[in-house]
Design an enzyme around this catalytic site. Sequence first.
Site, PDB file in Angstrom:
ATOM      1  N   GLN A 252      11.436 -14.009   7.236  1.00 23.41           N
ATOM      2  CA  GLN A 252      10.101 -14.602   7.124  1.00 23.41           C
ATOM      3  C   GLN A 252       9.810 -14.818   5.646  1.00 23.41           C
ATOM      4  O   GLN A 252       9.613 -13.860   4.899  1.00 23.41           O
ATOM      5  CB  GLN A 252       9.044 -13.683   7.745  1.00 23.41           C
ATOM      6  CG  GLN A 252       7.653 -14.305   7.734  1.00 23.41           C
ATOM      7  CD  GLN A 252       6.584 -13.340   8.222  1.00 23.41           C
ATOM      8  OE1 GLN A 252       6.834 -12.161   8.420  1.00 23.41           O
ATOM      9  NE2 GLN A 252       5.362 -13.849   8.398  1.00 23.41           N
TER      10      GLN A 252
ATOM     11  N   ARG B   5      25.593  23.852   5.769  1.00 27.59           N
ATOM     12  CA  ARG B   5      25.757  22.474   5.337  1.00 27.59           C
ATOM     13  C   ARG B   5      26.683  21.726   6.292  1.00 27.59           C
ATOM     14  O   ARG B   5      27.284  22.329   7.181  1.00 27.59           O
ATOM     15  CB  ARG B   5      26.299  22.462   3.907  1.00 27.59           C
ATOM     16  CG  ARG B   5      25.293  22.958   2.876  1.00 27.59           C
ATOM     17  CD  ARG B   5      25.941  23.184   1.513  1.00 27.59           C
ATOM     18  NE  ARG B   5      26.557  21.973   0.988  1.00 27.59           N
ATOM     19  CZ  ARG B   5      27.411  21.966  -0.045  1.00 27.59           C
ATOM     20  NH1 ARG B   5      27.745  23.105  -0.644  1.00 27.59           N
ATOM     21  NH2 ARG B   5      27.916  20.827  -0.461  1.00 27.59           N
TER      22      ARG B   5
ATOM     23  N   ARG C 197       0.808  -1.217   0.000  1.00 33.37           N
ATOM     24  CA  ARG C 197       0.000   0.000   0.000  1.00 33.37           C
ATOM     25  C   ARG C 197       0.843   1.271   0.000  1.00 33.37           C
ATOM     26  O   ARG C 197       0.334   2.347  -0.308  1.00 33.37           O
ATOM     27  CB  ARG C 197      -0.947  -0.015   1.203  1.00 33.37           C
ATOM     28  CG  ARG C 197      -2.133  -0.956   1.010  1.00 33.37           C
ATOM     29  CD  ARG C 197      -3.003  -1.024   2.250  1.00 33.37           C
ATOM     30  NE  ARG C 197      -2.389  -1.844   3.290  1.00 33.37           N
ATOM     31  CZ  ARG C 197      -2.946  -2.083   4.477  1.00 33.37           C
ATOM     32  NH1 ARG C 197      -4.124  -1.535   4.771  1.00 33.37           N
ATOM     33  NH2 ARG C 197      -2.341  -2.845   5.364  1.00 33.37           N
TER      34      ARG C 197
ATOM     35  N   ASN D 206       0.535   2.639   6.730  1.00 32.59           N
ATOM     36  CA  ASN D 206       0.291   1.740   5.606  1.00 32.59           C
ATOM     37  C   ASN D 206       0.455   2.411   4.245  1.00 32.59           C
ATOM     38  O   ASN D 206       0.636   1.731   3.238  1.00 32.59           O
ATOM     39  CB  ASN D 206      -1.118   1.156   5.704  1.00 32.59           C
ATOM     40  CG  ASN D 206      -1.265   0.197   6.861  1.00 32.59           C
ATOM     41  OD1 ASN D 206      -0.527  -0.779   6.961  1.00 32.59           O
ATOM     42  ND2 ASN D 206      -2.186   0.476   7.762  1.00 32.59           N
TER      43      ASN D 206
ATOM     44  N   GLY E 228     -10.048  -4.207  16.904  1.00 31.03           N
ATOM     45  CA  GLY E 228     -10.464  -5.235  17.851  1.00 31.03           C
ATOM     46  C   GLY E 228     -10.666  -4.598  19.221  1.00 31.03           C
ATOM     47  O   GLY E 228      -9.837  -3.810  19.672  1.00 31.03           O
TER      48      GLY E 228
ATOM     49  N   ARG F 206      42.744  43.089  -8.755  1.00 29.95           N
ATOM     50  CA  ARG F 206      41.740  43.419  -9.773  1.00 29.95           C
ATOM     51  C   ARG F 206      42.406  44.236 -10.877  1.00 29.95           C
ATOM     52  O   ARG F 206      43.435  44.892 -10.679  1.00 29.95           O
ATOM     53  CB  ARG F 206      40.593  44.200  -9.153  1.00 29.95           C
ATOM     54  CG  ARG F 206      40.991  45.495  -8.506  1.00 29.95           C
ATOM     55  CD  ARG F 206      39.871  46.065  -7.655  1.00 29.95           C
ATOM     56  NE  ARG F 206      40.226  47.364  -7.099  1.00 29.95           N
ATOM     57  CZ  ARG F 206      39.692  47.884  -6.007  1.00 29.95           C
ATOM     58  NH1 ARG F 206      38.776  47.202  -5.343  1.00 29.95           N
ATOM     59  NH2 ARG F 206      40.039  49.075  -5.568  1.00 29.95           N
TER      60      ARG F 206
ATOM     61  N   GLY G 145       0.327 -14.645   8.767  1.00 23.55           N
ATOM     62  CA  GLY G 145      -0.262 -14.036   9.949  1.00 23.55           C
ATOM     63  C   GLY G 145       0.764 -13.647  10.996  1.00 23.55           C
ATOM     64  O   GLY G 145       1.932 -14.062  10.959  1.00 23.55           O
TER      65      GLY G 145
END
Length: 453
Positions: free
Chosen positions: A77, A318, A17, A229, A143, A425, A82
């Site tokens: 895994q 920086r 997702r 998600n 739940g 200069r 589950g």
Amino acid sequence: MSRSCLAVILAAGDSTRMKSSMSKVLHPVANRPMIAHVMAAIASAGMTNAALVVGRDAEKVAKAGSLDGISVKSFLQTERLGTGHAVLAAREAIAEGFDDVLVAYGDVPLITAAPFVAAREKLAEGADVVVIGFHTDKPFGYGRLLVENGELVAIREEKDATDEERKVTWCNSGLMAIKGQKALSLLDKIGNNNAKGEYYLTDLVEIARAEGGKVVAVDAPETELTGCNNRAELAVIEKLWQERRRHELMVSGVSMIAPETVFLSFDTQIGQDALIEPNVIFGPEVTIDGGAVIHAFSHIEGAHVSAGATVGPFARLRPGADLAEGSKVGNFCEVKNGKVGEGAKVNHLTYIGDAIVGAHANIGAGTITCNYDGVNKHQTVIGANSFVGSNSSLVAPVSIGDGAYVASGSVITEDVPADALALGRARQEVKPERAKVIRERALAIKASKKAGK
């Protein structure tokens, strides 16, 4: 707490997702991967052992989850069957025999140490399973935690709950603590006799109670248990993290004029009486000492700003920038790997890179340290109490002695001794009437071209 504990962190999700090319738990919050936030909370709770259950980007997740002071082992895994099945991927670590086993998730980066400590305290008091829950005014989809006489008797999913049970606002977060001696035996009893054929960690409540064990729940703030998600939820988590950290800093004595516009990194340190103006962004590894002022629209990363120093507005510091007490880096200036001495001023439109600016030196507008020759970086050293005139270019490697004066518009390619005046200069020439001639010639050419069309 003297009890030993293993934290099992589930971080094997596929990021479906998130619509991302990398694992969900690697996405940053406050410039730090989500998994690293969770690991930091575990460390703060006093745990020194962790098992990372990984899947996608396994090596990168393991690296992001490494933390000094915690022994971390990774377990792959290979199937997604589950949460109960995921925890058992770390069977080898669980079998080592810890007093407590705590199950957490890699995508809850707002979690703090407090819920983990509370759960472990209940284990120490004799509970076999402890569920971490939260209260919410929007419980739909969660739940429900059903408690009788102080014990958790069931976690009822939304679809299975009665009308009365749906009124319960204490909900399951998915985080859980298990008595280490019983952890494997309880986990091995989880079955997959359900519509999806998966092994659910929540079944431990029923399993433990059926064996006469004690199951309780502890409460945690809803925001700490916010999971991620998708990108929209990631933005919400970032917002919540920033709000919490800004509040902590302001309560500690930092002033923020418009805190909602200031963005902090996970490791940003700001001292008492510092002032942060609107629209300031802090990248990683920044320390702002007390009494410093960061003016609006500045971007700071990898830098140190000492007490009484001022930055901005519209300045960029920086990595390697180090400003001493009372120094100033003004508007539209950039400092990279540069030390600015006490009381020195880099006022505006200036670049200081790979340089040392001595105490009380004054760097004029438009000055550039030319630090890169196309292959290597070179250093510029500007002495104390020196003056560099506007629009000067200092071609590194080069040094300007203490008290020296560089005339405006100079290109300096050789060292300047202390107290000397340097002019680099071309001599100005004035050609009377020459501008008029050039203009008339240009107009004639333009008219000729127009006539020829």
